[in-house]
Design a protein around this motif. Structure first.
Motif, PDB file in Angstrom:
ATOM      1  N   THR A  42      -6.562  -6.341  -2.409  1.00  0.00           N
ATOM      2  CA  THR A  42      -5.300  -6.621  -2.379  1.00  0.00           C
ATOM      3  C   THR A  42      -5.082  -7.794  -3.476  1.00  0.00           C
ATOM      4  O   THR A  42      -4.110  -7.704  -4.144  1.00  0.00           O
TER       5      THR A  42
ATOM      6  N   THR B  51      -1.624   0.450 -10.182  1.00  0.00           N
ATOM      7  CA  THR B  51      -2.178   0.244  -8.808  1.00  0.00           C
ATOM      8  C   THR B  51      -3.569   1.234  -8.651  1.00  0.00           C
ATOM      9  O   THR B  51      -4.595   0.617  -8.067  1.00  0.00           O
TER      10      THR B  51
ATOM     11  N   VAL C  28      -5.239  -6.339  -6.949  1.00  0.00           N
ATOM     12  CA  VAL C  28      -4.011  -5.509  -7.333  1.00  0.00           C
ATOM     13  C   VAL C  28      -2.776  -6.364  -7.572  1.00  0.00           C
ATOM     14  O   VAL C  28      -1.934  -6.024  -8.606  1.00  0.00           O
ATOM     15  N   VAL C  29      -2.538  -7.305  -6.596  1.00  0.00           N
ATOM     16  CA  VAL C  29      -1.433  -8.036  -6.838  1.00  0.00           C
ATOM     17  C   VAL C  29      -1.384  -8.966  -8.236  1.00  0.00           C
ATOM     18  O   VAL C  29      -0.526  -9.051  -8.978  1.00  0.00           O
TER      19      VAL C  29
ATOM     20  N   THR D 231      -3.247  -8.222 -10.807  1.00  0.00           N
ATOM     21  CA  THR D 231      -3.276  -7.533 -12.045  1.00  0.00           C
ATOM     22  C   THR D 231      -1.690  -7.039 -12.277  1.00  0.00           C
ATOM     23  O   THR D 231      -1.091  -6.939 -13.441  1.00  0.00           O
ATOM     24  N   LEU D 232      -1.019  -6.768 -11.308  1.00  0.00           N
ATOM     25  CA  LEU D 232       0.606  -6.061 -11.268  1.00  0.00           C
ATOM     26  C   LEU D 232       1.303  -7.488 -12.055  1.00  0.00           C
ATOM     27  O   LEU D 232       2.114  -7.224 -13.037  1.00  0.00           O
TER      28      LEU D 232
ATOM     29  N   ILE E 153       3.871   0.982 -12.572  1.00  0.00           N
ATOM     30  CA  ILE E 153       3.087   0.011 -11.182  1.00  0.00           C
ATOM     31  C   ILE E 153       2.325   0.991 -10.386  1.00  0.00           C
ATOM     32  O   ILE E 153       1.250   0.651 -10.014  1.00  0.00           O
ATOM     33  N   ALA E 154       2.695   2.349 -10.197  1.00  0.00           N
ATOM     34  CA  ALA E 154       1.818   3.088  -9.375  1.00  0.00           C
ATOM     35  C   ALA E 154       0.370   3.487  -9.942  1.00  0.00           C
ATOM     36  O   ALA E 154      -0.735   3.676  -9.448  1.00  0.00           O
TER      37      ALA E 154
ATOM     38  N   THR F  43      -6.436   0.162 -10.651  1.00  0.00           N
ATOM     39  CA  THR F  43      -7.124  -0.954 -10.193  1.00  0.00           C
ATOM     40  C   THR F  43      -7.577  -0.838  -8.769  1.00  0.00           C
ATOM     41  O   THR F  43      -8.774  -1.637  -8.581  1.00  0.00           O
ATOM     42  N   PHE F  44      -6.998  -0.326  -7.821  1.00  0.00           N
ATOM     43  CA  PHE F  44      -7.876  -0.078  -6.634  1.00  0.00           C
ATOM     44  C   PHE F  44      -8.872   0.660  -6.630  1.00  0.00           C
ATOM     45  O   PHE F  44      -9.778   0.262  -5.982  1.00  0.00           O
TER      46      PHE F  44
ATOM     47  N   TYR G 144       1.824   8.705 -10.736  1.00  0.00           N
ATOM     48  CA  TYR G 144       0.568   8.185 -11.552  1.00  0.00           C
ATOM     49  C   TYR G 144       0.700   9.141 -12.754  1.00  0.00           C
ATOM     50  O   TYR G 144       0.686   8.656 -13.761  1.00  0.00           O
TER      51      TYR G 144
ATOM     52  N   VAL H   9      -4.741   6.890  -1.388  1.00  0.00           N
ATOM     53  CA  VAL H   9      -3.887   6.016  -2.164  1.00  0.00           C
ATOM     54  C   VAL H   9      -3.589   6.907  -3.572  1.00  0.00           C
ATOM     55  O   VAL H   9      -2.314   7.123  -3.947  1.00  0.00           O
TER      56      VAL H   9
END
Length: 284
Positions: A85, A205, A88-89, A91-92, A201-202, A208-209, A273, A265
């Motif tokens: 979490t 995410t 991801v936050v 990085t975005l 963003i997707a 990164t996830f 994506y 995800v």
């Protein structure tokens, strides 16, 4: 029989059948390791050692419950969730904000700085491993989540590039109208560019996830306390330890449990994506 059209080219039924057959063989070949992992996770310990492999057996669904009993899997999952979490936050926020500056703001040497940033993608992470470790050791961050989370708030060259490419495709009229209404650069980025960036963003995410969730080397280096391990590090426990011993069926069952969040995800963000990758690659 009606013929199939593809890009204006008429395909005969035999050609369609050949393509489906080849693609099916390729899919089976790619998915064979997954099938093997699932089958092994449902065997007993003795059945995993038999040669030739056992293909017909009574599924041992209790293996999955046994995994959760042998190790504190819930604790490892919580540690992983905290790290993922945070990364991801970070990085975005950092990548989208930096990309907005490279895409929209005019400054001397902007393109040179962007070029240097892109050049860092060719620098192997192993080159910076030792000095980075020394820095985190000096400031007392070892055996904490900070070395794994904080660097994400300083951006990533690849994801900055993806955001920048998407921002270049947005019409400047939106930004100019906001400027006329008195919006600051930060407000334009937060209220206009970010809401329109859902495809990218997707994509970021998902990348990164999956990358953070499957990271083994970072947690192994920085987290020395077993109670702070992530799932990827905890999986090594099933490969052979004094507490559990080598149990292939337990290892594959734990692997299937660990793989579930990444699969979920990806499936949830699949549409955005694919769209995000296509959009980010067509703008200069």
């Amino acid at each position: 029989m009606a013929k199939v059209h593809e890009g204006g080219v008429r395909l005969r039924p035999a050609e369609v059948a050949i393509r489906v057959f080849v693609l099916s063989l390729g899919a089976i070949f790619v998915l064979m390791p997954v099938f093997w992992t699932i089958l092994t996770s449902l065997k007993t310990g003795q059945q995993t050692l038999e040669i030739p492999p056992v293909w017909f057996f009574v599924p041992q669904w209790g293996n999955y419950a046994e995994v959760l009993r042998l190790v504190p899997f819930q604790n490892y999952a919580l540690n992983t969730a905290v790290i993922v979490t945070g990364v991801v936050v970070g990085t975005l926020l950092s990548c989208s904000f930096s990309a907005y500056g490279f895409a929209r703001l005019r400054a001397p040497g902007r393109n040179v700085i962007f070029g240097v940033l892109m050049a860092t993608m060719m620098l192997p992470s192993t080159v910076t491993l030792v000095p980075t470790y020394i820095v985190f050791n000096k400031i007392g961050w070892l055996n904490t989540f900070l070395p794994l989370i904080v660097p994400a708030f300083f951006g990533s060259a690849f994801f900055i590039f993806m955001f920048r490419q998407f921002y270049l495709s947005l019409p400047r009229e939106l930004e100019e109208a906001a400027r006329i209404d008195g919006a600051s650069y930060f407000r334009i980025w937060w209220s206009i560019f970010l809401p329109l960036s859902l495809p990218v963003i997707a994509t970021v995410t998902v990348f990164t996830f999956v990358g953070t969730y499957n990271d083994f080397f970072g947690p192994l280096i920085y987290l020395t306390d077993e109670s702070k391990w992530t799932i990827s590090v905890a999986l090594s426990t099933f490969g052979g330890s004094p507490r559990i011993g080598p149990q292939l069926h337990m290892l594959t069952a734990a692997t299937m449990i660990a793989a579930a969040p990444s699969i979920i995800v990806f499936l949830l963000a699949q549409r955005y994506y694919v769209n995000g990758i296509s959009v980010a690659g067509i703008n200069k």
